[in-house]
Design an enzyme around this catalytic site. Structure first.
Site, PDB file in Angstrom:
ATOM      1  N   HIS A 168       2.537   2.667  -7.540  1.00 37.70           N
ATOM      2  CA  HIS A 168       1.224   2.305  -7.174  1.00 37.70           C
ATOM      3  C   HIS A 168       1.255   1.240  -5.835  1.00 37.70           C
ATOM      4  O   HIS A 168       2.232   0.543  -5.694  1.00 37.70           O
ATOM      5  CB  HIS A 168       0.653   1.211  -7.946  1.00 37.70           C
ATOM      6  CG  HIS A 168      -0.975   0.918  -7.786  1.00 37.70           C
ATOM      7  ND1 HIS A 168      -2.000   1.819  -8.247  1.00 37.70           N
ATOM      8  CD2 HIS A 168      -1.426  -0.378  -7.881  1.00 37.70           C
ATOM      9  CE1 HIS A 168      -3.086   1.102  -7.845  1.00 37.70           C
ATOM     10  NE2 HIS A 168      -2.762  -0.077  -7.572  1.00 37.70           N
ATOM     11  N   GLU A 223       1.605   7.793 -10.923  1.00 39.39           N
ATOM     12  CA  GLU A 223       0.598   6.670 -11.114  1.00 39.39           C
ATOM     13  C   GLU A 223      -0.330   6.986 -12.378  1.00 39.39           C
ATOM     14  O   GLU A 223      -0.696   8.054 -12.406  1.00 39.39           O
ATOM     15  CB  GLU A 223      -0.027   6.188  -9.952  1.00 39.39           C
ATOM     16  CG  GLU A 223       0.444   5.724  -8.714  1.00 39.39           C
ATOM     17  CD  GLU A 223      -0.339   5.153  -7.608  1.00 39.39           C
ATOM     18  OE1 GLU A 223      -1.535   4.325  -8.001  1.00 39.39           O
ATOM     19  OE2 GLU A 223      -0.337   5.152  -6.564  1.00 39.39           O
ATOM     20  N   SER A 257      -5.673  -0.041  -3.927  1.00 37.44           N
ATOM     21  CA  SER A 257      -6.077  -0.231  -5.266  1.00 37.44           C
ATOM     22  C   SER A 257      -7.491  -0.691  -5.464  1.00 37.44           C
ATOM     23  O   SER A 257      -8.503   0.184  -5.303  1.00 37.44           O
ATOM     24  CB  SER A 257      -5.095  -1.408  -5.862  1.00 37.44           C
ATOM     25  OG  SER A 257      -5.113  -1.266  -7.285  1.00 37.44           O
TER      26      SER A 257
END
Length: 315
Positions: free
Chosen positions: A275, A245, A148
Protein backbone atom coordinates in the site's frame (compact mmCIF):
# COMPACT_ATOMS: atom_id res chain seq x y z
CA UNK A 1 -4.22 -1.53 -17.59
CA UNK A 2 -0.48 -1.98 -17.24
CA UNK A 3 0.99 -4.64 -14.94
CA UNK A 4 4.54 -4.01 -13.77
CA UNK A 5 6.49 -7.09 -12.73
CA UNK A 6 8.40 -7.05 -9.45
CA UNK A 7 11.88 -5.78 -10.25
CA UNK A 8 14.72 -8.12 -9.20
CA UNK A 9 16.42 -5.13 -7.57
CA UNK A 10 13.37 -4.65 -5.31
CA UNK A 11 12.90 -8.27 -4.24
CA UNK A 12 15.27 -8.16 -1.21
CA UNK A 13 13.79 -4.89 0.07
CA UNK A 14 10.25 -6.23 -0.32
CA UNK A 15 11.15 -9.38 1.59
CA UNK A 16 12.69 -7.30 4.40
CA UNK A 17 9.63 -5.05 4.52
CA UNK A 18 7.30 -8.05 4.77
CA UNK A 19 9.29 -9.55 7.60
CA UNK A 20 9.32 -6.28 9.52
CA UNK A 21 5.59 -5.69 8.97
CA UNK A 22 4.45 -9.21 9.83
CA UNK A 23 4.55 -8.67 13.59
CA UNK A 24 2.17 -5.72 13.33
CA UNK A 25 -0.26 -6.87 10.64
CA UNK A 26 -3.84 -6.52 11.80
CA UNK A 27 -3.15 -4.08 14.62
CA UNK A 28 -6.02 -1.61 14.74
CA UNK A 29 -4.86 1.99 14.64
CA UNK A 30 -6.63 4.92 16.27
CA UNK A 31 -5.65 8.52 17.03
CA UNK A 32 -2.90 7.30 19.36
CA UNK A 33 -1.00 6.09 16.27
CA UNK A 34 -0.75 9.55 14.70
CA UNK A 35 2.83 10.28 15.86
CA UNK A 36 4.04 6.92 14.53
CA UNK A 37 2.25 7.38 11.21
CA UNK A 38 3.58 10.91 10.78
CA UNK A 39 7.13 9.80 11.55
CA UNK A 40 6.88 7.07 8.91
CA UNK A 41 5.92 9.51 6.16
CA UNK A 42 8.26 12.24 7.36
CA UNK A 43 11.09 9.78 6.64
CA UNK A 44 10.49 10.11 2.89
CA UNK A 45 13.53 11.99 1.49
CA UNK A 46 12.87 15.68 0.87
CA UNK A 47 13.11 16.97 -2.68
CA UNK A 48 15.70 19.65 -3.32
CA UNK A 49 14.76 23.33 -3.46
CA UNK A 50 11.19 22.97 -2.14
CA UNK A 51 10.24 25.82 0.19
CA UNK A 52 7.63 24.89 2.80
CA UNK A 53 5.29 27.66 3.95
CA UNK A 54 2.46 27.37 6.51
CA UNK A 55 -0.68 28.80 4.94
CA UNK A 56 -4.46 28.83 4.88
CA UNK A 57 -6.34 28.29 1.62
CA UNK A 58 -10.11 28.38 1.45
CA UNK A 59 -10.20 28.56 5.23
CA UNK A 60 -8.23 25.30 5.56
CA UNK A 61 -4.82 25.36 7.22
CA UNK A 62 -1.97 23.50 5.60
CA UNK A 63 1.33 23.99 3.82
CA UNK A 64 2.40 25.43 0.51
CA UNK A 65 5.23 23.66 -1.27
CA UNK A 66 6.86 26.36 -3.37
CA UNK A 67 9.17 25.55 -6.28
CA UNK A 68 11.88 27.82 -7.71
CA UNK A 69 10.63 27.44 -11.29
CA UNK A 70 6.95 26.64 -10.83
CA UNK A 71 4.68 26.79 -13.87
CA UNK A 72 2.77 30.12 -13.75
CA UNK A 73 -0.93 29.78 -12.99
CA UNK A 74 -0.64 26.06 -12.28
CA UNK A 75 -1.30 24.45 -8.89
CA UNK A 76 -1.51 20.98 -7.40
CA UNK A 77 -3.75 20.06 -4.48
CA UNK A 78 -2.31 17.10 -2.56
CA UNK A 79 -4.59 15.13 -0.19
CA UNK A 80 -2.81 12.89 2.31
CA UNK A 81 -3.91 9.42 3.40
CA UNK A 82 -4.29 7.75 6.78
CA UNK A 83 -7.71 6.13 6.79
CA UNK A 84 -9.37 9.48 7.62
CA UNK A 85 -7.96 9.02 11.15
CA UNK A 86 -4.18 9.44 10.72
CA UNK A 87 -1.86 11.69 8.76
CA UNK A 88 -1.07 15.38 8.60
CA UNK A 89 -0.10 17.94 6.02
CA UNK A 90 3.24 18.61 7.68
CA UNK A 91 4.22 14.93 7.76
CA UNK A 92 3.44 14.58 4.05
CA UNK A 93 5.39 17.62 2.86
CA UNK A 94 8.43 15.55 1.88
CA UNK A 95 6.42 12.99 -0.10
CA UNK A 96 4.13 15.56 -1.70
CA UNK A 97 7.20 17.67 -2.49
CA UNK A 98 8.72 14.79 -4.45
CA UNK A 99 5.61 14.71 -6.63
CA UNK A 100 5.42 18.51 -6.83
CA UNK A 101 8.92 18.87 -8.31
CA UNK A 102 8.08 16.28 -10.95
CA UNK A 103 4.83 18.05 -11.81
CA UNK A 104 6.43 21.49 -11.77
CA UNK A 105 3.62 23.18 -9.86
CA UNK A 106 3.34 24.91 -6.50
CA UNK A 107 1.37 22.54 -4.29
CA UNK A 108 -0.98 23.02 -1.35
CA UNK A 109 -1.34 20.22 1.21
CA UNK A 110 -4.39 20.87 3.42
CA UNK A 111 -4.74 19.66 7.00
CA UNK A 112 -8.27 18.39 6.57
CA UNK A 113 -10.10 17.42 9.75
CA UNK A 114 -9.65 13.86 11.00
CA UNK A 115 -12.00 11.30 12.54
CA UNK A 116 -13.19 10.29 15.05
CA UNK A 117 -13.17 13.88 16.32
CA UNK A 118 -14.53 15.11 12.99
CA UNK A 119 -16.54 12.39 11.21
CA UNK A 120 -17.78 12.28 7.62
CA UNK A 121 -18.24 14.55 5.71
CA UNK A 122 -15.60 16.76 7.39
CA UNK A 123 -12.67 15.50 5.29
CA UNK A 124 -14.34 15.88 1.90
CA UNK A 125 -15.86 19.22 2.89
CA UNK A 126 -12.36 20.51 3.71
CA UNK A 127 -10.96 19.15 0.43
CA UNK A 128 -13.70 21.00 -1.48
CA UNK A 129 -13.00 24.19 0.46
CA UNK A 130 -9.27 23.99 -0.25
CA UNK A 131 -9.86 23.42 -3.97
CA UNK A 132 -12.27 26.32 -4.19
CA UNK A 133 -9.74 28.41 -2.29
CA UNK A 134 -7.12 27.71 -4.96
CA UNK A 135 -9.59 28.87 -7.61
CA UNK A 136 -10.43 31.99 -5.60
CA UNK A 137 -6.72 32.81 -5.36
CA UNK A 138 -6.47 32.78 -9.15
CA UNK A 139 -5.25 29.29 -10.04
CA UNK A 140 -5.87 28.76 -13.75
CA UNK A 141 -4.98 25.06 -14.03
CA UNK A 142 -5.18 22.62 -11.14
CA UNK A 143 -4.34 18.95 -10.78
CA UNK A 144 -5.25 16.87 -7.73
CA UNK A 145 -3.33 13.96 -6.23
CA UNK A 146 -3.67 11.81 -3.14
CA UNK A 147 -2.77 8.53 -1.51
CA UNK A 148 -5.00 5.93 0.18
CA UNK A 149 -7.88 7.78 1.87
CA UNK A 150 -6.50 10.90 0.20
CA UNK A 151 -6.82 9.06 -3.10
CA UNK A 152 -10.46 8.42 -2.25
CA UNK A 153 -10.91 12.10 -1.43
CA UNK A 154 -9.28 12.99 -4.76
CA UNK A 155 -11.72 10.87 -6.72
CA UNK A 156 -14.75 11.99 -4.71
CA UNK A 157 -13.70 15.59 -5.28
CA UNK A 158 -13.65 15.08 -9.05
CA UNK A 159 -17.28 13.95 -9.13
CA UNK A 160 -18.42 16.74 -6.80
CA UNK A 161 -16.66 19.37 -8.89
CA UNK A 162 -18.13 17.94 -12.10
CA UNK A 163 -21.55 18.81 -10.67
CA UNK A 164 -20.32 22.40 -10.26
CA UNK A 165 -19.60 22.85 -13.97
CA UNK A 166 -22.84 24.72 -14.48
CA UNK A 167 -21.73 27.18 -11.77
CA UNK A 168 -18.56 28.01 -13.70
CA UNK A 169 -16.18 26.25 -11.31
CA UNK A 170 -12.69 25.71 -12.76
CA UNK A 171 -12.36 21.96 -13.28
CA UNK A 172 -9.25 19.90 -12.48
CA UNK A 173 -7.05 19.28 -15.49
CA UNK A 174 -6.23 15.78 -14.22
CA UNK A 175 -5.80 13.66 -11.13
CA UNK A 176 -3.61 10.90 -9.74
CA UNK A 177 -4.54 8.47 -6.97
CA UNK A 178 -2.19 6.04 -5.26
CA UNK A 179 -3.86 2.97 -3.71
CA UNK A 180 -7.15 4.88 -3.44
CA UNK A 181 -9.79 3.73 -0.96
CA UNK A 182 -12.86 3.98 -3.17
CA UNK A 183 -15.30 1.69 -1.32
CA UNK A 184 -15.75 2.10 2.43
CA UNK A 185 -18.32 -0.71 2.29
CA UNK A 186 -15.36 -3.08 1.76
CA UNK A 187 -17.04 -5.16 -0.95
CA UNK A 188 -14.03 -5.79 -3.21
CA UNK A 189 -13.05 -9.40 -3.92
CA UNK A 190 -9.42 -8.60 -3.09
CA UNK A 191 -10.37 -8.67 0.61
CA UNK A 192 -10.38 -12.43 0.05
CA UNK A 193 -7.91 -12.90 -2.81
CA UNK A 194 -5.20 -10.68 -1.26
CA UNK A 195 -5.88 -11.38 2.43
CA UNK A 196 -2.63 -13.29 2.83
CA UNK A 197 -0.57 -11.24 0.39
CA UNK A 198 -1.21 -7.81 1.91
CA UNK A 199 1.66 -7.21 4.36
CA UNK A 200 -0.08 -4.40 6.24
CA UNK A 201 -3.87 -4.49 6.30
CA UNK A 202 -6.64 -6.82 7.34
CA UNK A 203 -10.35 -6.25 6.78
CA UNK A 204 -10.65 -5.47 10.49
CA UNK A 205 -8.15 -2.62 10.32
CA UNK A 206 -9.95 -0.95 7.43
CA UNK A 207 -13.37 -1.59 8.97
CA UNK A 208 -12.22 0.18 12.13
CA UNK A 209 -11.09 3.20 10.10
CA UNK A 210 -14.40 3.25 8.21
CA UNK A 211 -16.38 3.03 11.46
CA UNK A 212 -14.45 5.93 13.03
CA UNK A 213 -15.01 8.07 9.95
CA UNK A 214 -18.60 7.19 9.05
CA UNK A 215 -19.97 6.79 12.59
CA UNK A 216 -23.08 5.03 11.35
CA UNK A 217 -23.53 6.90 8.07
CA UNK A 218 -23.98 5.05 4.76
CA UNK A 219 -20.71 3.56 3.50
CA UNK A 220 -22.01 3.76 -0.07
CA UNK A 221 -22.58 7.51 0.07
CA UNK A 222 -20.72 8.72 -3.02
CA UNK A 223 -19.03 11.54 -1.08
CA UNK A 224 -17.41 8.87 1.13
CA UNK A 225 -16.97 6.11 -1.46
CA UNK A 226 -16.31 7.45 -4.98
CA UNK A 227 -16.89 3.99 -6.46
CA UNK A 228 -20.60 4.79 -6.18
CA UNK A 229 -20.41 8.33 -7.61
CA UNK A 230 -21.42 9.59 -11.02
CA UNK A 231 -18.25 9.36 -13.12
CA UNK A 232 -19.30 11.25 -16.23
CA UNK A 233 -17.27 14.21 -17.50
CA UNK A 234 -14.27 13.62 -15.25
CA UNK A 235 -10.75 14.71 -16.26
CA UNK A 236 -7.99 12.21 -17.10
CA UNK A 237 -7.09 10.03 -14.11
CA UNK A 238 -4.04 7.93 -13.30
CA UNK A 239 -4.30 5.20 -10.64
CA UNK A 240 -1.31 3.28 -9.25
CA UNK A 241 -1.83 0.33 -6.90
CA UNK A 242 0.12 -2.63 -5.56
CA UNK A 243 -0.91 -6.08 -6.72
CA UNK A 244 -0.67 -7.42 -3.14
CA UNK A 245 -3.14 -4.94 -1.62
CA UNK A 246 -6.50 -5.61 -0.02
CA UNK A 247 -7.59 -2.44 -1.83
CA UNK A 248 -6.58 -3.71 -5.27
CA UNK A 249 -10.21 -4.20 -6.29
CA UNK A 250 -11.01 -0.64 -5.20
CA UNK A 251 -8.70 0.59 -7.96
CA UNK A 252 -9.71 -1.92 -10.62
CA UNK A 253 -13.46 -1.47 -10.14
CA UNK A 254 -13.22 2.33 -10.08
CA UNK A 255 -11.07 2.35 -13.23
CA UNK A 256 -13.52 0.02 -15.00
CA UNK A 257 -16.52 2.18 -14.06
CA UNK A 258 -14.76 5.40 -15.02
CA UNK A 259 -13.64 4.01 -18.35
CA UNK A 260 -17.17 2.83 -19.08
CA UNK A 261 -18.34 6.39 -18.40
CA UNK A 262 -15.94 7.70 -21.04
CA UNK A 263 -13.18 8.88 -18.71
CA UNK A 264 -9.55 8.61 -19.80
CA UNK A 265 -8.02 6.30 -17.18
CA UNK A 266 -4.49 4.99 -16.78
CA UNK A 267 -4.32 2.06 -14.34
CA UNK A 268 -0.91 0.72 -13.31
CA UNK A 269 -0.67 -2.37 -11.09
CA UNK A 270 2.70 -3.05 -9.47
CA UNK A 271 3.44 -6.67 -8.57
CA UNK A 272 4.82 -7.33 -5.10
CA UNK A 273 4.26 -3.77 -3.94
CA UNK A 274 2.46 -2.79 -0.71
CA UNK A 275 0.00 0.00 0.00
CA UNK A 276 1.28 3.46 -1.08
CA UNK A 277 4.71 2.00 -1.86
CA UNK A 278 5.59 5.27 -3.59
CA UNK A 279 6.46 6.85 -0.23
CA UNK A 280 9.39 4.40 0.01
CA UNK A 281 11.55 6.43 -2.33
CA UNK A 282 15.13 5.34 -1.84
CA UNK A 283 14.04 1.83 -0.83
CA UNK A 284 12.08 0.57 -3.85
CA UNK A 285 13.08 1.27 -7.44
CA UNK A 286 9.41 0.79 -8.30
CA UNK A 287 8.57 3.74 -6.03
CA UNK A 288 10.78 6.03 -8.09
CA UNK A 289 9.37 4.70 -11.36
CA UNK A 290 5.80 5.17 -10.19
CA UNK A 291 6.37 8.68 -8.82
CA UNK A 292 8.16 9.66 -12.03
CA UNK A 293 5.23 8.41 -14.09
CA UNK A 294 2.68 10.17 -11.87
CA UNK A 295 4.64 13.40 -12.17
CA UNK A 296 4.86 13.11 -15.95
CA UNK A 297 1.14 12.36 -16.21
CA UNK A 298 0.09 15.38 -14.14
CA UNK A 299 2.66 17.67 -15.76
CA UNK A 300 1.23 16.80 -19.18
CA UNK A 301 -2.26 17.62 -17.95
CA UNK A 302 -1.08 21.09 -16.95
CA UNK A 303 0.69 21.64 -20.27
CA UNK A 304 -2.34 20.65 -22.35
CA UNK A 305 -5.74 20.73 -20.69
CA UNK A 306 -7.64 20.22 -23.93
CA UNK A 307 -9.44 16.83 -23.86
CA UNK A 308 -9.15 16.54 -27.63
CA UNK A 309 -5.39 16.90 -27.48
CA UNK A 310 -4.59 14.88 -24.34
CA UNK A 311 -3.32 11.34 -24.65
CA UNK A 312 -3.03 8.57 -22.07
CA UNK A 313 0.29 8.39 -20.26
CA UNK A 314 1.69 4.98 -19.47
CA UNK A 315 4.68 3.91 -17.44
Amino acid sequence: MTIHSLLPEDAPAVAAMRQAASAHKGEKLGPEARPMFDAMFAATPAAADVRIEPATVGGIAGFWLRLPNARPGARMLYLHGGGYVLGSAQALTNFAGQIAVRVGADTFVPDYRLAPEHPFPAAIDDAIAAYRGLVAEGAERIVVAGDSAGGGLTLSLLSILADDKTKGMVQPAGAAAMSPWTDLALTGDSFETRAGADPIFTRGVLQAFADMYLQGQDATNSKASPLYAELNSLPPIRIDVGDDELLLADSIRYADRARAAGVEVTLSIWEGMPHVFQSSLGHFLAAEQSVDAIGAFLRQRLIDVSPSNSTPSEA
